[in-house]
Scaffold this motif. Structure first.
Motif, PDB file in Angstrom:
ATOM      1  N   ALA A  71      46.404  45.392  39.201  1.00 44.72           N
ATOM      2  CA  ALA A  71      45.529  44.262  38.907  1.00 44.72           C
ATOM      3  C   ALA A  71      45.405  43.977  37.417  1.00 44.72           C
ATOM      4  CB  ALA A  71      44.145  44.515  39.501  1.00 44.72           C
ATOM      5  N   ARG A 113      38.487  44.427  33.267  1.00 49.40           N
ATOM      6  CA  ARG A 113      37.605  43.537  34.026  1.00 49.40           C
ATOM      7  C   ARG A 113      36.560  42.903  33.118  1.00 49.40           C
ATOM      8  NH1 ARG A 113      35.074  46.270  39.153  1.00 49.40           N
ATOM      9  NH2 ARG A 113      37.320  46.497  39.529  1.00 49.40           N
ATOM     10  N   GLU A 135      47.817  35.334  37.917  1.00 49.21           N
ATOM     11  CA  GLU A 135      48.385  35.568  39.248  1.00 49.21           C
ATOM     12  C   GLU A 135      49.907  35.493  39.207  1.00 49.21           C
ATOM     13  OE1 GLU A 135      48.196  36.445  43.381  1.00 49.21           O
ATOM     14  OE2 GLU A 135      46.810  36.696  41.693  1.00 49.21           O
ATOM     15  N   ARG A 138      51.035  38.657  37.815  1.00 49.31           N
ATOM     16  CA  ARG A 138      50.931  39.756  38.781  1.00 49.31           C
ATOM     17  C   ARG A 138      52.164  39.808  39.672  1.00 49.31           C
ATOM     18  NH1 ARG A 138      48.964  41.251  43.824  1.00 49.31           N
ATOM     19  NH2 ARG A 138      48.654  39.106  44.524  1.00 49.31           N
ATOM     20  N   ALA A 237      46.064  34.691  47.120  1.00 45.81           N
ATOM     21  CA  ALA A 237      45.727  35.022  45.736  1.00 45.81           C
ATOM     22  C   ALA A 237      44.228  35.235  45.585  1.00 45.81           C
ATOM     23  CB  ALA A 237      46.196  33.902  44.802  1.00 45.81           C
ATOM     24  N   ARG A 238      43.850  36.078  44.616  1.00 47.50           N
ATOM     25  CA  ARG A 238      42.442  36.398  44.391  1.00 47.50           C
ATOM     26  C   ARG A 238      41.859  35.443  43.352  1.00 47.50           C
ATOM     27  NH1 ARG A 238      45.075  41.545  44.646  1.00 47.50           N
ATOM     28  NH2 ARG A 238      45.254  41.601  42.371  1.00 47.50           N
ATOM     29  N   ASP A 240      38.545  32.844  42.232  1.00 45.89           N
ATOM     30  CA  ASP A 240      37.158  32.426  42.425  1.00 45.89           C
ATOM     31  C   ASP A 240      37.026  30.912  42.340  1.00 45.89           C
ATOM     32  OD1 ASP A 240      36.284  35.084  42.623  1.00 45.89           O
ATOM     33  OD2 ASP A 240      36.083  35.249  40.438  1.00 45.89           O
ATOM     34  N   ARG A 245      43.552  27.919  42.250  1.00 48.62           N
ATOM     35  CA  ARG A 245      44.455  28.019  43.399  1.00 48.62           C
ATOM     36  C   ARG A 245      45.391  26.807  43.476  1.00 48.62           C
ATOM     37  NH1 ARG A 245      43.400  31.559  47.073  1.00 48.62           N
ATOM     38  NH2 ARG A 245      41.152  31.428  46.676  1.00 48.62           N
TER      39      ARG A 245
END
Length: 460
Positions: A71, A113, A135, A138, A237-238, A240, A245
């Motif tokens: 991550a 983080r 992302e 990643r 995908a992570r 918020d 997105r």
């Protein structure tokens, strides 16, 4: 579905150090060569199923721990965060970061983080564009299932058609009952492409170059035939923020379009056969320099890898509007500003000419191994006369000796042009091009002399 390759170099290195083993001893217990273990630890090779089984058998190892630093992007992701100017005075080097990640991985994850939540000097790290880029990072900008599906479709279309533009047009007509129409600029003044379902047309601006027309047709096809697959990746995908997105999904559509124009297997074979000769590859695949640069950052198929290129696009102010590092570790292109000594800036005044330069990041007197970079101007929309940018691609010098554009270029470390990550983050002493003082350094003033730079400071 093709299983995502597992890159877990830092986690494997932590295991080895915890056991007090050398690379040779660890490699012997895993029944692999020390050189192969070295590649795994450097994230140049994935952890195979056989190596995974050996890890479990030899070390009673929990495979889930191999994902623990994914991550934060491993050592390179951590180095990117610590390159922030707010830490410049601490002199933290890569070896210290490796120890930090190896000895206290949870603390490293906690720092990452907090850093990401707090944001960077250039703006919030949680803004949609930054989140989308993280992302992509990643995934190392390689989406195996989308790439394979695009390659299969491209091969199918090329069975009886040699011209990719014609093949795309015919596919849209036969499969989707859509014709392609080129419209005058005054009819599409603010658009490059428009889907008119009422007229059953894909409408393209006459201002687009042939490579850009083909890309827009491929992009339209990606949106029509890969919508489900792209949506599945984007939803996984992570994020918020739904804007992030949407940006990520837009990147995936462009990724598929490029994979249709430059199918993985044929493209990689052409790269290797030509020594990654950029002008030749442009002509052979009928693509633009920017499209080609994007594709070079994606060549990471397991068992069929290309060289790890990075790609950036910058404007005359030195701002990066695109940054794709893929498997590259080029931290200097992740800065908020670029170095004026980099010849990518010179490309603006030499439109169309490829600027090739051997550079090395020189910070606090500690120079890296160097990078061969190649930069050229591009039109912002593919339409002549529109906004102008420079696209640059680069690769580690140790991997560049056999490249076509490296011919006649000395790659000896002493011959590299030292550059920095923008003046505010660069600690190089005595640079006559310096425009800003380096953050975190105490300036020195001598009324008896005037140096070559307006901002002088101690080297230690």
């Amino acid at each position: 579905m093709t299983e995502e390759a597992l890159f877990a170099g830092p986690a494997l290195r932590r295991l080895r150090k915890r056991e007090g083993l050398t690379q040779a001893a660890t490699a012997a217990r895993l029944d692999i060569s020390p050189s192969y273990l070295n590649l795994i630890e450097r994230n140049q090779r994935p952890v195979s199923a056989r190596v995974m089984m050996q890890l479990v058998e030899q070390f009673d190892f929990d495979p889930r721990s191999l994902r623990e630093d994914e991550a934060i992007g491993g050592i390179d992701g951590l180095a990117r965060r610590f390159a922030d100017e707010r830490f410049a005075d601490l002199g933290i080097d890569r070896e210290e970061l490796q120890e930090f990640l190896a000895l206290t991985p949870q603390a490293a994850a906690a720092f990452a983080r907090l850093y990401d939540r707090a944001g960077t000097a250039g703006g919030s790290a949680d803004d949609p564009l930054s989140a989308s880029r993280r992302e992509i990072e990643r995934w190392r900008n390689h989406f195996a299932d989308l790439d394979m599906a695009a390659e299969e479709l491209a091969d199918d279309m090329r069975l009886s058609r040699g011209d990719i533009g014609l093949a795309l047009t015919e596919r849209l007509r036969e499969r989707h009952q859509l014709s392609v129409r080129i419209l005058p600029r005054d009819v599409l003044p603010d658009s490059l492409r428009r889907l008119d379902l009422h007229a059953r047309q894909v409408q393209l601006s006459e201002m687009l170059s042939i490579p850009s027309r083909n890309f827009q047709l491929a992009l339209q096809l990606a949106q029509l035939e890969f919508a489900g697959a792209i949506d599945a990746v984007a939803k996984g995908a992570r994020f918020d923020d739904e804007v992030a997105r949407a940006l990520f999904a837009r990147h995936l559509n462009s990724y598929v379009a490029a994979a249709l124009l430059m199918p993985y297997g044929r493209f990689l074979r052409a790269c290797e056969a030509t020594g990654y000769d950029l002008p030749v590859l442009e002509r052979r695949f009928g693509v633009s320099f920017e499209q080609l640069a994007h594709r070079l950052t994606t060549l990471q198929r397991v068992g069929q890898r290309g060289l790890p290129f990075f790609m950036v696009r910058l404007d005359r102010a030195g701002q990066f509007s695109k940054t794709f590092t893929g498997a590259s570790t080029a931290l200097f292109v992740e800065s908020d500003a670029s170095c004026p000594l980099w010849h990518a800036h010179r490309a603006f005044d030499r439109a169309g000419d490829l600027q090739v330069q051997f550079v090395a990041l020189d910070n606090s007197g500690d120079r890296d191994g160097g990078w061969l970079t190649m930069a050229r101007t591009v039109e912002g929309s593919g339409a002549p006369g529109e906004a102008q940018f420079v696209v640059a691609v680069g690769i580690e010098a140790v991997l560049a000796a056999d490249l076509a554009q490296a011919r006649g270029i000395s790659l000896r470390p002493d011959d590299a042009q030292p550059i920095g990550p923008g003046c505010a983050r660069c600690h190089r002493v005595g640079c006559s091009q310096r425009s800003l003082p380096p953050a975190g350094r105490k300036l020195a003033f001598d009324t008896a002399r005037r140096g070559v730079t307006p901002f002088e400071f101690a080297s230690d």
